[in-house]
Design a protein around this motif. Structure first.
Motif, PDB file in Angstrom:
ATOM      1  N   SER A  38       0.810  -1.216   0.000  1.00 12.18           N
ATOM      2  CA  SER A  38       0.000   0.000   0.000  1.00 12.18           C
ATOM      3  C   SER A  38       0.836   1.255   0.000  1.00 12.18           C
ATOM      4  O   SER A  38       0.355   2.349  -0.258  1.00 12.18           O
ATOM      5  CB  SER A  38      -0.920   0.014   1.232  1.00 12.18           C
ATOM      6  N   GLY A  39       2.158   1.136   0.267  1.00 11.05           N
ATOM      7  CA  GLY A  39       3.054   2.287   0.207  1.00 11.05           C
ATOM      8  C   GLY A  39       2.733   3.299   1.286  1.00 11.05           C
ATOM      9  O   GLY A  39       2.165   2.997   2.328  1.00 11.05           O
ATOM     10  N   MET A  94       3.123  12.351   3.161  1.00 13.44           N
ATOM     11  CA  MET A  94       3.289  12.765   1.780  1.00 13.44           C
ATOM     12  C   MET A  94       3.466  11.565   0.856  1.00 13.44           C
ATOM     13  O   MET A  94       4.298  10.694   1.125  1.00 13.44           O
ATOM     14  CB  MET A  94       4.493  13.706   1.644  1.00 13.44           C
ATOM     15  N   PRO A  95       2.700  11.502  -0.235  1.00  8.54           N
ATOM     16  CA  PRO A  95       2.907  10.415  -1.196  1.00  8.54           C
ATOM     17  C   PRO A  95       4.240  10.560  -1.906  1.00  8.54           C
ATOM     18  O   PRO A  95       4.761  11.671  -2.086  1.00  8.54           O
ATOM     19  CB  PRO A  95       1.735  10.588  -2.168  1.00  8.54           C
ATOM     20  N   ARG A  96       4.794   9.448  -2.334  1.00  7.18           N
ATOM     21  CA  ARG A  96       6.079   9.446  -3.037  1.00  7.18           C
ATOM     22  C   ARG A  96       5.811   9.469  -4.538  1.00  7.18           C
ATOM     23  O   ARG A  96       5.193   8.555  -5.089  1.00  7.18           O
ATOM     24  CB  ARG A  96       6.878   8.199  -2.655  1.00  7.18           C
ATOM     25  N   THR A 150       1.187   0.575  -9.776  1.00  7.55           N
ATOM     26  CA  THR A 150       1.416   1.988  -9.463  1.00  7.55           C
ATOM     27  C   THR A 150       0.757   2.871 -10.518  1.00  7.55           C
ATOM     28  O   THR A 150       1.034   2.716 -11.719  1.00  7.55           O
ATOM     29  CB  THR A 150       2.920   2.296  -9.412  1.00  7.55           C
ATOM     30  N   PRO A 151      -0.117   3.796 -10.132  1.00  3.02           N
ATOM     31  CA  PRO A 151      -0.786   4.661 -11.114  1.00  3.02           C
ATOM     32  C   PRO A 151       0.190   5.619 -11.789  1.00  3.02           C
ATOM     33  O   PRO A 151       1.183   6.048 -11.194  1.00  3.02           O
ATOM     34  CB  PRO A 151      -1.823   5.414 -10.282  1.00  3.02           C
ATOM     35  N   SER A 157      -6.117  13.432  -4.674  1.00  4.07           N
ATOM     36  CA  SER A 157      -7.281  12.545  -4.578  1.00  4.07           C
ATOM     37  C   SER A 157      -6.894  11.093  -4.337  1.00  4.07           C
ATOM     38  O   SER A 157      -7.756  10.264  -4.006  1.00  4.07           O
ATOM     39  CB  SER A 157      -8.111  12.641  -5.858  1.00  4.07           C
ATOM     40  N   GLY A 158      -5.606  10.754  -4.516  1.00  4.22           N
ATOM     41  CA  GLY A 158      -5.161   9.381  -4.337  1.00  4.22           C
ATOM     42  C   GLY A 158      -5.441   8.526  -5.556  1.00  4.22           C
ATOM     43  O   GLY A 158      -6.367   7.700  -5.549  1.00  4.22           O
TER      44      GLY A 158
END
Length: 305
Positions: free
Chosen positions: A130-131, A137-139, A218-219, A264-265
Motif C-alpha cells: 500500500s506504500g 506525503m505520497p512518493r 502503481t498509477p 485525490s489518491g
C-alpha cells in the motif's frame, strides 16, 4: 545439443547499463556454457536487444512500443525483416506484429516472454504494497524519456524533460519527489526506474517506466498539458498513441489538475488493468528471465536441428 547462444552487443554508451542488466538476468537462467558477448558470430544463435545489429533473434531493450520494431534502414527496409525470431512482452504487440504488412514473421517465430527487468522490480517491492499514500506525503517519481529526438516541423520532442522541471518546487511542497531522467539525459548510465518500487505515483511520458509502473500496480500520470497530441501525431498506431487517444490512465490538461489528481489518491483503474494485462503477459510477471532463457534455448535447439 542446441547451438551456442551469442549475446550481440550494441555500440551505444547510453544504453550500456540497460543492456548489461537485461542480459545478465537472462544469462543467469541459461544452462552452461553461458553465452559470450560481442559481435555477430556466424553459426551461433545470435540474440540482440537492439534492432540495427545483425542477429537471428531480437528483443527490444525497452518495454514501450514506440514503433521501434518498424524502424527502417537508410534504404527504407525494416530492420526486423529477415530476422528469424522476435521476443515480445505480451499479446497486444504480438497481434500488431503478426498483422503488419511491413513485417514478414509468422506466428511460430513471434514469442511472448514478458519483461525480464520486472523480475528485479517485483523482488524490490515493499512488503506493504500500500506504500505511504494516506500516511503523510505520497512518493512521486518523475521518470521522463529522453528529449534528444526532435520531431516534425517544430522540432519538438515527445518528452516532458526538461519542461516539467519548473513544476518540481511546487510539487515538493506536498509530495516526496524523486527524479529519474533517461540515461541519455545524464552521465550516470544506470537504468531508469531504480526508485520505481518505492513510488506511490509515477509521472511519465510514454517509455518503459509507464508499463513497469502499471505492472507493479502503481498509477501513472501523463503531463498532457506539456505533451499535447504529439505522441498521437508522431507515433501513430503505437501502443502509446492508443494510451493517449483513449486516455488510459490519468491525463491532466494542466498542472493544477494534476495536483488535484495527486491529492485525490490515484489508483489503477479498470481500463489500465485491462490494457496492461494484454500488453504485458501477467503469467510471466516475476519469471520473465526464465521464460526468455527457455525460448532462446528452444530456438537454439531448433536451429541446430
Amino acid at each position: 545439443m542446441p547451438r551456442q547462444i551469442r549475446f550481440v552487443l550494441q555500440d551505444d554508451e547510453a544504453y550500456v547499463g540497460v543492456e548489461s542488466q537485461l542480459l545478465s538476468l537472462i544469462e543467469a537462467q541459461l544452462a552452461d556454457p553461458k553465452p559470450e558477448r560481442g559481435e555477430y558470430l556466424p553459426g551461433a544463435t545470435n540474440f540482440c536487444l537492439f534492432i540495427r545489429p545483425e542477429s537471428e533473434v531480437v528483443m527490444s531493450h525497452g518495454l514501450a512500443d514506440k514503433n521501434y520494431l518498424w524502424t527502417q534502414n537508410p534504404q527504407g527496409r525494416r530492420y526486423l525483416t529477415g530476422r528469424k525470431h522476435v521476443l515480445l512482452p505480451g499479446e497486444w504487440l504480438r497481434r500488431r506484429v503478426l498483422r503488419s504488412k511491413y513485417l514478414d514473421l509468422d506466428a511460430d517465430h513471434v514469442h511472448v516472454v514478458g519483461w525480464p527487468r520486472l523480475d528485479l522490480l517485483v523482488d524490490q517491492m515493499p512488503a506493504d504494497a500500500s506504500g505511504s499514500a494516506g500516511e503523510g506525503m505520497p512518493r512521486v517519481l518523475w521518470a521522463p524519456t529522453h528529449n534528444l529526438r526532435k520531431r516534425g516541423d517544430t522540432r519538438r520532442s515527445t518528452s516532458s524533460f526538461p519542461d516539467f522541471e519548473k513544476y518540481l518546487p511546487t510539487l515538493e511542497r506536498f509530495t516526496d519527489v524523486d527524479v529519474s531522467v533517461h540515461p541519455r539525459n545524464r552521465t550516470d548510465r544506470t537504468p531508469t526506474g531504480a526508485s520505481l518500487p518505492a513510488a506511490d505515483i509515477v509521472v511519465a511520458d510514454f517509455g518503459t517506466t509507464v508499463y513497469e509502473a502499471w505492472a507493479l500496480g502503481t498509477p501513472v500520470i501523463f503531463p498532457r498539458w506539456l505533451l499535447g497530441d504529439r505522441i498521437n501525431s508522431f507515433m501513430p498506431y503505437s501502443a502509446e498513441a492508443l494510451i493517449f487517444a483513449e486516455r488510459i490512465g490519468y491525463h491532466p490538461e494542466s498542472f493544477d489538475e494534476m495536483i488535484d489528481i495527486v491529492r485525490s489518491g490515484p489508483v489503477i483503474t479498470a481500463d489500465v488493468r485491462a490494457f496492461i494485462d494484454d500488453y504485458l503477459a501477467p503469467e510471466y510477471l516475476g519469471s520473465s528471465s526464465a521464460r526468455t532463457a527457455a525460448v532462446l534455448t528452444e530456438i537454439a535447439t531448433r536451429q541446430q536441428g
